[in-house]
Scaffold this active site. Structure first.
Site, PDB file in Angstrom:
ATOM      1  N   HIS A 388       4.317  -6.500   7.115  1.00 10.23           N
ATOM      2  CA  HIS A 388       3.541  -6.997   5.977  1.00 10.23           C
ATOM      3  C   HIS A 388       4.487  -7.624   4.955  1.00 10.23           C
ATOM      4  O   HIS A 388       5.701  -7.377   4.984  1.00 10.23           O
ATOM      5  CB  HIS A 388       2.705  -5.879   5.366  1.00 10.23           C
ATOM      6  CG  HIS A 388       3.467  -4.835   4.608  1.00 10.23           C
ATOM      7  ND1 HIS A 388       3.632  -4.878   3.241  1.00 10.23           N
ATOM      8  CD2 HIS A 388       4.084  -3.697   5.007  1.00 10.23           C
ATOM      9  CE1 HIS A 388       4.302  -3.813   2.839  1.00 10.23           C
ATOM     10  NE2 HIS A 388       4.595  -3.080   3.885  1.00 10.23           N
ATOM     11  N   ASP A 398      11.044  -2.423   1.339  1.00 11.60           N
ATOM     12  CA  ASP A 398       9.645  -2.355   1.760  1.00 11.60           C
ATOM     13  C   ASP A 398       8.865  -3.453   1.062  1.00 11.60           C
ATOM     14  O   ASP A 398       8.544  -3.320  -0.122  1.00 11.60           O
ATOM     15  CB  ASP A 398       9.085  -0.975   1.405  1.00 11.60           C
ATOM     16  CG  ASP A 398       7.644  -0.808   1.851  1.00 11.60           C
ATOM     17  OD1 ASP A 398       7.086  -1.734   2.456  1.00 11.60           O
ATOM     18  OD2 ASP A 398       7.064   0.262   1.578  1.00 11.60           O
ATOM     19  N   GLU A 436      -1.080  -4.726   2.895  1.00  6.56           N
ATOM     20  CA  GLU A 436      -0.817  -3.492   3.649  1.00  6.56           C
ATOM     21  C   GLU A 436      -0.731  -2.328   2.694  1.00  6.56           C
ATOM     22  O   GLU A 436      -1.198  -1.221   2.974  1.00  6.56           O
ATOM     23  CB  GLU A 436       0.505  -3.630   4.424  1.00  6.56           C
ATOM     24  CG  GLU A 436       0.814  -2.457   5.353  1.00  6.56           C
ATOM     25  CD  GLU A 436       1.671  -1.353   4.734  1.00  6.56           C
ATOM     26  OE1 GLU A 436       1.967  -0.387   5.445  1.00  6.56           O
ATOM     27  OE2 GLU A 436       2.042  -1.423   3.545  1.00  6.56           O
ATOM     28  N   GLU A 437      -0.095  -2.573   1.545  1.00  5.89           N
ATOM     29  CA  GLU A 437       0.196  -1.468   0.629  1.00  5.89           C
ATOM     30  C   GLU A 437      -1.077  -0.772   0.138  1.00  5.89           C
ATOM     31  O   GLU A 437      -1.056   0.409  -0.167  1.00  5.89           O
ATOM     32  CB  GLU A 437       1.026  -1.967  -0.557  1.00  5.89           C
ATOM     33  CG  GLU A 437       2.445  -2.393  -0.181  1.00  5.89           C
ATOM     34  CD  GLU A 437       3.334  -1.227   0.261  1.00  5.89           C
ATOM     35  OE1 GLU A 437       2.827  -0.103   0.367  1.00  5.89           O
ATOM     36  OE2 GLU A 437       4.520  -1.473   0.512  1.00  5.89           O
ATOM     37  N   ASP A 465       8.059  -2.257   9.600  1.00  2.00           N
ATOM     38  CA  ASP A 465       7.661  -2.380   8.203  1.00  2.00           C
ATOM     39  C   ASP A 465       8.887  -2.636   7.340  1.00  2.00           C
ATOM     40  O   ASP A 465       8.953  -3.633   6.615  1.00  2.00           O
ATOM     41  CB  ASP A 465       6.930  -1.091   7.794  1.00  2.00           C
ATOM     42  CG  ASP A 465       6.315  -1.171   6.422  1.00  2.00           C
ATOM     43  OD1 ASP A 465       7.014  -1.608   5.488  1.00  2.00           O
ATOM     44  OD2 ASP A 465       5.148  -0.775   6.254  1.00  2.00           O
ATOM     45  N   HIS A 563       9.389   2.112  -3.184  1.00  2.00           N
ATOM     46  CA  HIS A 563       8.313   1.659  -4.081  1.00  2.00           C
ATOM     47  C   HIS A 563       8.695   1.678  -5.566  1.00  2.00           C
ATOM     48  O   HIS A 563       7.821   1.799  -6.425  1.00  2.00           O
ATOM     49  CB  HIS A 563       7.042   2.497  -3.876  1.00  2.00           C
ATOM     50  CG  HIS A 563       6.331   2.203  -2.582  1.00  2.00           C
ATOM     51  ND1 HIS A 563       5.141   2.798  -2.233  1.00  2.00           N
ATOM     52  CD2 HIS A 563       6.633   1.371  -1.565  1.00  2.00           C
ATOM     53  CE1 HIS A 563       4.756   2.354  -1.042  1.00  2.00           C
ATOM     54  NE2 HIS A 563       5.653   1.484  -0.621  1.00  2.00           N
TER      55      HIS A 563
END
Ligand SMILES: *[C@@H]1O[C@H](CO)[C@@H](O)[C@H](O)[C@H]1NC(C)=O
Ligand SMILES: *[C@@H]1O[C@H](CO)[C@@H](O)[C@H](O)[C@H]1NC(C)=O
Ligand SMILES: *[C@@H]1O[C@H](CO)[C@@H](O)[C@H](O)[C@H]1NC(C)=O
Length: 755
Positions: A388, A398, A436-437, A465, A563
């Site tokens: 993604h 990420d 996606e998140e 990912d 994140h």
């Protein structure tokens, strides 16, 4: 003709001088001896065929090796670095203009690099955002007297990379807006067992704000459980034991190390038990598709949270915890903050905590980016590679470490094709998923839209990912793909000089060294893919065998900056992969090798014997044990146990038949004479996995359709084997065992020649 093609290809790849003859030339029938000529001729023909066949096989291997080498060598690390910088210039949450610019950049680069059919595949979906101008805050106060207060943002540390004015906003996607004042109860990681402990200690969560440690498990399930216990709001914090394990002194954390700095938080989604657009379960959310529920219904169904939730830093957690009343928390709940962890409720001096969350729900267009390299021999068989591209902030690990690598893989494929005139035998699809998140939305909507086509044509889906860390490969897949992934990992040179010095020359060696399987000691441990990334809809909704892999640390503490806004290229370049992106390179090489294995193997490298054995040796015994452990308390319970034992017996017998049938089927592989026979075998191989899809879904979860592998309802990050068999109220369900039985019967029939 196969051999002639091979010969032509061999010439093209420069393995053969243009006029060098491959065919043995001394097999003219001898002119004399009138009786023998036919026999001799036949014998020579026989020898000729043996020689040519043998030659063709080594020939094919040589070409494959050559292509494999070229593909690996053609990955250019500088390109990966440049793509990464380009894709992470701005924060790019799904549905925003910034994320659309990232999608456009991906489409442009893919097109420039020669992918075919590059386009956006779009859906209209519900998303949720913070109010960017109004950060979410927390304060500790007594009436109007404030003791501590946050401004709701992470400070930028590297202005060149982190200069966006809204990058620092701390928020959790899907949290409803709200202002809550109350007392705190510390709930550890908010597992079922944690709430059980609280009950035993007579700590009541109802009406309180739950302070929850991220620890392990999916955050959405934590919020769901806290809400279920009656909490009025949730604070999720990252404990230093997980994110600053070497201490929280300035020089021990980012930007000096990859540990979380003082004000850092983990953002993320807090949806529960649902993939895809929350308002269009099972259907693709194209314009014009009926929304089967609204936001309030999604809240009532427990999919969207109805209490506000906020992520906080360990600094803020410390400020709360140092004021907390109540009994000491159990020993194993104590964390890395230098204080005694107490359960609450209530703070010293009767202070209260107030959190204020601002958020809005919006319907937005999301765009998956798709492109492909058309297969030369079986263009309608797809090997799909996906990652993604939407991120919570800049996303340098990420997910855009993965996006940059995927983009360079595409480049390496097209470059190799130009250099050699080779083309993959099957089509290789490239997918950059959006949203996606939030809950795997882009990939889920895509699988829902193209379900039929994917089930018929997709050979496998390979997900990467992001890179978490730099020590070892970690990989999740189903038993039938164990062999192919192990073989691929053995071909990849070890990216770590340290590991090489330890006598571990390949990726495989390090992987096996740190994660040997406890039961099957000859191989590394591989878990069943879960709901953590975009492979989930392919496996769980469509029944396509998937691989999900990453690089990680060899400890349970992994990826502390996950994140946070500090995931910018500096992290990749100077902290996690400073040895010239060796990990990014090795990741790309493995991805390419996996893709190549599936696109080039004449017989698909999907080994269902391993699946049959896993069913017999690993999946059924726990069912038998569960049945054995049921204690009859009356006659009807006894009758139920008899019935369960009966069902277990039948599923066991069926599995043995499946194994035998697969053995017979496999014996035919080497006898397949031409591409039609091989195609027929491959079609049947593909049909086996589709048999494990129960079209109505398992236990009222219409998206969870895989009979053997599903995402745990208790933790979306984990997978469970035969969840439906175990997860029923009756503890174990005869009907569900029968559904497994039927799937194995279907799989057995799928490989048979005739009814
Ligand atoms: C917000 O608070 C943090 C921690 O005190 C501080 O480092 C940062 O500079 C503040 N940001 C703003 C915009 O005031
Ligand atoms: C927990 O607190 C709520 C609200 O004050 C109350 O209704 C409930 O009975 C309490 N539960 C227990 C087990 O004490
Ligand atoms: C690997 O990552 C660790 C942090 O997890 C870091 O200390 C180390 O320097 C990194 N090594 C390389 C070669 O990037």
């Amino acid at each position: 003709m196969e051999t002639r093609n091979l010969r032509r290809r061999r010439q093209e790849y420069g393995l053969l001088e243009a006029n060098q003859d491959v065919e043995p030339s001394k097999h003219k029938p001898p002119p004399s001896m009138p009786i023998l000529p036919t026999i001799i001729f036949l014998m020579s023909m026989f020898i000729f065929i043996i020689v040519v066949l043998g030659y063709a096989t080594t020939e094919k291997t040589a070409i494959n090796d050559l292509i494999s080498r070229r593909l690996m060598e053609n990955i250019d690390v500088d390109n990966i670095k440049n793509y990464l910088r380009e894709l992470t210039k701005e924060p790019h949450v799904a549905g925003t203009d910034e994320n659309r610019r990232v999608a456009e950049a991906i489409a442009r680069i893919w097109t420039e690099n020669g992918l075919e059919g590059v386009h956006f595949n779009s859906y209209n979906v519900l998303l949720n955002y913070p109010v960017w101008e109004k950060p979410n805050t927390l304060k500790i106060h007594k009436g109007f007297e404030t003791f501590y207060q946050t401004n709701g943002t992470e400070p930028m540390i590297l202005p060149d990379e982190q200069g966006d004015p809204f990058a620092g906003i701390q928020w959790l996607a899907w949290s409803p807006p709200g202002q809550v004042t109350g007392d705190i109860v510390f709930c550890n990681e908010a597992r079922d067992s944690d709430f059980q402990t609280l009950k035993e200690l007579e700590i009541n969560v109802t009406g309180k704000i739950a302070l929850i440690r991220y620890g392990t498990g999916f955050r959405g399930d934590k919020v769901k459980r806290a809400q279920h216990e009656g909490a009025t709001a949730v604070l999720l914090y990252s404990d230093p034991a997980e994110v600053a394990a070497e201490g929280i002194d300035e020089d021990k954390v980012y930007p000096h190390t990859a540990w979380m700095p003082h004000e850092g938080v983990q953002r993320g989604s807090i949806i529960h038990g649902m993939f895809g657009d929350p308002l269009t379960p099972v259907l693709p959310s194209k314009p014009g598709i009926y929304r089967s529920r609204d936001i309030e219904q999604a809240k009532r169904n427990g999919i969207l949270p109805s209490i506000p939730a906020l992520p906080i830093s360990y600094t803020t957690a410390f400020e709360i915890m140092k004021r907390m009343n109540g009994p000491l928390a159990p020993k194993d709940w104590q964390g890395g903050l230098k204080l005694d962890y107490r359960l609450g409720h209530g703070l010293h001096n009767d202070a209260k905590v107030t959190l204020e969350v601002h958020s809005i729900y919006e319907t937005k267009t999301i765009n998956n980016v798709l492109g492909y390299i058309k297969g030369a021999e079986e263009p309608d068989r797809f090997v799909i590679l996906g990652n993604h591209y939407d991120a919570w902030v800049y996303g340098s690990l990420d997910p855009n470490s993965g996006t940059a690598i995927l983009t360079e893989i595409a480049n390496s494929f097209t470059k190799t094709m130009k250099e050699t005139s080779w083309r993959p035998a099957r089509t290789i699809f490239f997918a950059a998923w959006d949203a996606e998140e939030y809950s795997l939305i882009g990939s889920t909507e895509f699988v829902e839209e193209y379900l039929q086509m994917l089930q018929q044509r997709a050979v496998t889906y390979i997900n990467m990912d992001c890179i978490h860390d730099n020590k070892t490969l970690t990989l999740a897949t189903t038993p039938s793909l164990h062999d192919v992934v192990i073989q691929a990992a053995k071909r990849i040179p070890n990216p770590s000089k340290e590991e090489q010095q330890q006598g571990r020359p390949t990726l495989y060696d390090t992987w096996y060294h740190y994660y040997p399987d406890e039961k099957y000691k000859h191989r590394p441990w591989m878990k069943i893919p879960s709901g953590n990334s975009d492979q989930a809809p392919f496996q769980n909704f469509a029944g396509i065998p998937v691989i999900d892999f990453a690089f990680k640390n060899n400890s349970p503490i992994d990826y502390p900056l996950y994140h946070s806004m500090y995931e910018t290229p500096f992290l990749n370049e100077h902290l996690v992969d400073w040895d010239n992106f060796a990990i990014h390179l090795a990741t790309g090489r493995l991805w390419i090798e996996l893709a190549r294995s599936f696109s080039e193997s004449e017989i698909l490298p999907i080994n269902h014997l391993a699946l049959a054995e896993a069913i017999i040796d690993d999946y059924i015994p726990p069912v038998q044990q569960a049945v054995n452990s049921i204690k009859p308390f009356d006659q009807s319970a006894e009758a139920a146990i008899v019935q369960l034992n009966d069902q277990v017996h039948h599923v066991q017998q069926m599995s043995l038949t499946f194994k035998e049938t697969i053995l017979e089927f496999t014996a035919k592989f080497s006898k397949a004479k031409n591409r039609f026979e091989r195609r027929s075998i491959n079609d049947r191989i593909m049909a086996v996995d589709r048999c494990f899809i129960n079209p109505v879904g398992m236990l009222g979860a219409p998206q969870s359709r895989h009979v053997l592998f599903s995402v745990s309802d208790k933790d979306s990050y984990s997978s469970r084997v035969m969840a439906a068999v175990f997860d029923t109220d009756a503890k174990i369900s005869a009907r569900q065992i029968s559904i497994v039985h039927y799937s194995i019967l279907c799989a057995t029939n799928a490989v048979k020649e005739f009814f």
